[in-house]
Design a protein around this motif. Sequence first.
Motif, mmCIF file in Angstrom:
data_model
loop_
_atom_site.group_PDB
_atom_site.id
_atom_site.type_symbol
_atom_site.label_atom_id
_atom_site.label_comp_id
_atom_site.label_asym_id
_atom_site.label_seq_id
_atom_site.Cartn_x
_atom_site.Cartn_y
_atom_site.Cartn_z
ATOM 1 N N MET A 20 20.891 24.180 -25.360
ATOM 2 C CA MET A 20 20.740 25.399 -26.157
ATOM 3 C C MET A 20 20.424 25.045 -27.605
ATOM 4 S SD MET A 20 23.916 27.887 -25.194
ATOM 5 C CE MET A 20 24.282 28.423 -23.525
ATOM 6 N N ALA A 21 21.177 24.092 -28.143
ATOM 7 C CA ALA A 21 21.008 23.704 -29.545
ATOM 8 C C ALA A 21 19.621 23.138 -29.807
ATOM 9 C CB ALA A 21 22.080 22.690 -29.936
ATOM 10 N N ILE A 22 19.127 22.327 -28.869
ATOM 11 C CA ILE A 22 17.787 21.744 -29.032
ATOM 12 C C ILE A 22 16.738 22.849 -29.111
ATOM 13 C CG2 ILE A 22 16.006 20.378 -27.873
ATOM 14 C CD1 ILE A 22 18.312 18.576 -26.831
ATOM 15 N N SER A 23 16.835 23.835 -28.213
ATOM 16 C CA SER A 23 15.881 24.949 -28.246
ATOM 17 C C SER A 23 15.982 25.712 -29.558
ATOM 18 C CB SER A 23 16.126 25.901 -27.068
ATOM 19 O OG SER A 23 15.621 25.366 -25.867
ATOM 20 N N ALA A 24 17.197 25.973 -29.990
ATOM 21 C CA ALA A 24 17.392 26.705 -31.246
ATOM 22 C C ALA A 24 16.826 25.927 -32.430
ATOM 23 C CB ALA A 24 18.879 26.980 -31.456
ATOM 24 N N GLN A 25 17.046 24.614 -32.445
ATOM 25 C CA GLN A 25 16.540 23.780 -33.532
ATOM 26 C C GLN A 25 15.021 23.786 -33.569
ATOM 27 O OE1 GLN A 25 18.329 22.385 -35.830
ATOM 28 N NE2 GLN A 25 20.310 21.717 -35.057
ATOM 29 N N TYR A 26 14.389 23.714 -32.404
ATOM 30 C CA TYR A 26 12.922 23.752 -32.355
ATOM 31 C C TYR A 26 12.370 25.049 -32.932
ATOM 32 C CZ TYR A 26 12.266 19.554 -29.439
ATOM 33 O OH TYR A 26 12.219 18.265 -28.969
ATOM 34 N N ILE A 275 12.571 23.126 -18.149
ATOM 35 C CA ILE A 275 12.254 22.445 -19.410
ATOM 36 C C ILE A 275 10.860 21.834 -19.353
ATOM 37 C CG2 ILE A 275 12.900 20.556 -20.967
ATOM 38 C CD1 ILE A 275 15.813 21.011 -20.077
ATOM 39 N N GLU A 276 10.554 21.139 -18.256
ATOM 40 C CA GLU A 276 9.229 20.528 -18.117
ATOM 41 C C GLU A 276 8.258 21.374 -17.299
ATOM 42 O OE1 GLU A 276 11.804 17.339 -19.415
ATOM 43 O OE2 GLU A 276 11.987 18.447 -17.516
ATOM 44 N N ALA A 277 8.773 22.143 -16.333
ATOM 45 C CA ALA A 277 7.897 22.788 -15.361
ATOM 46 C C ALA A 277 7.391 24.160 -15.787
ATOM 47 C CB ALA A 277 8.614 22.907 -14.014
ATOM 48 N N CYS A 278 7.993 24.751 -16.822
ATOM 49 C CA CYS A 278 7.583 26.086 -17.265
ATOM 50 C C CYS A 278 7.124 26.059 -18.720
ATOM 51 C CB CYS A 278 8.737 27.075 -17.110
ATOM 52 S SG CYS A 278 9.252 27.351 -15.398
ATOM 53 N N ASP A 279 6.394 27.094 -19.111
ATOM 54 C CA ASP A 279 5.939 27.145 -20.507
ATOM 55 C C ASP A 279 7.081 27.491 -21.466
ATOM 56 O OD1 ASP A 279 6.093 29.716 -19.462
ATOM 57 O OD2 ASP A 279 4.245 30.429 -20.410
ATOM 58 N N PHE A 280 8.115 28.186 -20.974
ATOM 59 C CA PHE A 280 9.341 28.422 -21.731
ATOM 60 C C PHE A 280 10.508 28.048 -20.827
ATOM 61 C CE2 PHE A 280 6.321 31.194 -23.815
ATOM 62 C CZ PHE A 280 6.653 31.078 -25.169
ATOM 63 N N SER A 281 11.498 27.364 -21.389
ATOM 64 C CA SER A 281 12.646 26.961 -20.579
ATOM 65 C C SER A 281 13.702 28.056 -20.563
ATOM 66 C CB SER A 281 13.265 25.676 -21.136
ATOM 67 O OG SER A 281 14.047 25.959 -22.306
ATOM 68 N N GLN A 282 14.677 27.903 -19.650
ATOM 69 C CA GLN A 282 15.795 28.853 -19.606
ATOM 70 C C GLN A 282 16.584 28.841 -20.917
ATOM 71 O OE1 GLN A 282 19.010 27.980 -16.894
ATOM 72 N NE2 GLN A 282 18.947 25.772 -17.249
ATOM 73 N N PHE A 283 16.573 27.712 -21.629
ATOM 74 C CA PHE A 283 17.292 27.622 -22.900
ATOM 75 C C PHE A 283 16.517 28.325 -24.013
ATOM 76 C CE2 PHE A 283 18.469 24.002 -20.275
ATOM 77 C CZ PHE A 283 19.841 24.161 -20.224
ATOM 78 N N ASP A 284 15.201 28.193 -23.985
ATOM 79 C CA ASP A 284 14.364 28.911 -24.955
ATOM 80 C C ASP A 284 14.611 30.416 -24.867
ATOM 81 O OD1 ASP A 284 13.143 26.480 -25.632
ATOM 82 O OD2 ASP A 284 11.480 26.782 -24.231
ATOM 83 N N LEU A 285 14.605 30.929 -23.634
ATOM 84 C CA LEU A 285 14.738 32.374 -23.482
ATOM 85 C C LEU A 285 16.183 32.832 -23.651
ATOM 86 C CD1 LEU A 285 12.114 33.402 -20.806
ATOM 87 C CD2 LEU A 285 11.872 32.850 -23.229
#
Length: 368
Positions: A20-26, A275-285
Amino acid sequence: MKNKFKTIGIIGGGQLGQMMAISAQYMGHKVITLDPNPHCSASKVSDEMIVAPYDDVESLLRLAYACDVVTYEFENVSAPALKEIGSCVKIPQGIPLLEITQNRKLEKTFLTEEAKVKVAPWQLIQDFSDLPQQVLKKQVLKTTTGGYDGHGQVVLKQDEDLTAAKALTELSECVLEDFIEFEREISVIISGNGKEFVIFPLAENEHHENILHRTIAPARVSQAVLQAAQDMALSIARKLKLAGTLCVELFLTREGELYVNELAPRPHNSGHYTIEACDFSQFDLHIKGILGEPLPQPQLLSPALMLNVLGQHCEGAEKLKMTHPDWHQHDYGKPEAKHNRKMGHLTILTENFDKTLDQIKQTAIWHQ
């Protein structure tokens, strides 16, 4: 001009909090994580750590006053403690969702009476006298609270199992479920912003020793099953006014019937492939959802297979970096590898599941 970037508080610093934190940081946001372990997985990717137990109200208030929004990475945080900070900060996932998913009785009641979805036939077991005197059919006894990865449950196959069942009922209130003879376990990862909802490709899962072993996406199911699973997830999300990411775990029978097994009120192990297989990950959304942002419909860029790396797999998985450099490895940075402890995962993008499963078998790392 109002700052478009937010400070996000994450309660729980395990691998889900880390991702979650990685997505938020990006996305440019600041992250403050609360966890009792100063060396937790999320500590490496957080702007600030608050080292405290999950039920420490004083520390939670410190987190609340420092953040624009607070999220939780797993369901074993304290709902009463969150109620203490609910007037100080936004908690978009909501405390009711946490309470529902912390208690199997509340969860099953919500699923059947409000979301109107099917679950396995069940009954509440308040003490041993509520159990059947004989085991006439296969059933599963589960504690209403606290169970995970197979802990806090007993499978009743024969009369001798009633001894272990009695011991469990002495510890906790339980639910007794009919055992569903399923052909496949599948999961739906769904994200919402409180008003709109989007669904990731359906995934199929295989467990070993009650721990997720691997996930294949997209699930190899019919269009009718796919639609039915999505409809069930949407019904649940709408009733909850879901903000963030939710996992709906389901059993699929040979006859094509679907039963909801349980809910996970946050990103889920079976959604790591995104994370790799979709254009947005479950953490991004999840991050976009708790911030109330518009949500894109995630697209599958490639079929994928995800494998959990447990403590006993670490040495073998490390060698794969040399032999299979195209396999995406994630290390959660946990300092000590223990048997059956989730230490990381790997994701393989593939157009041929049978070939990839054979390659995995040849590594002899997972011994299955």
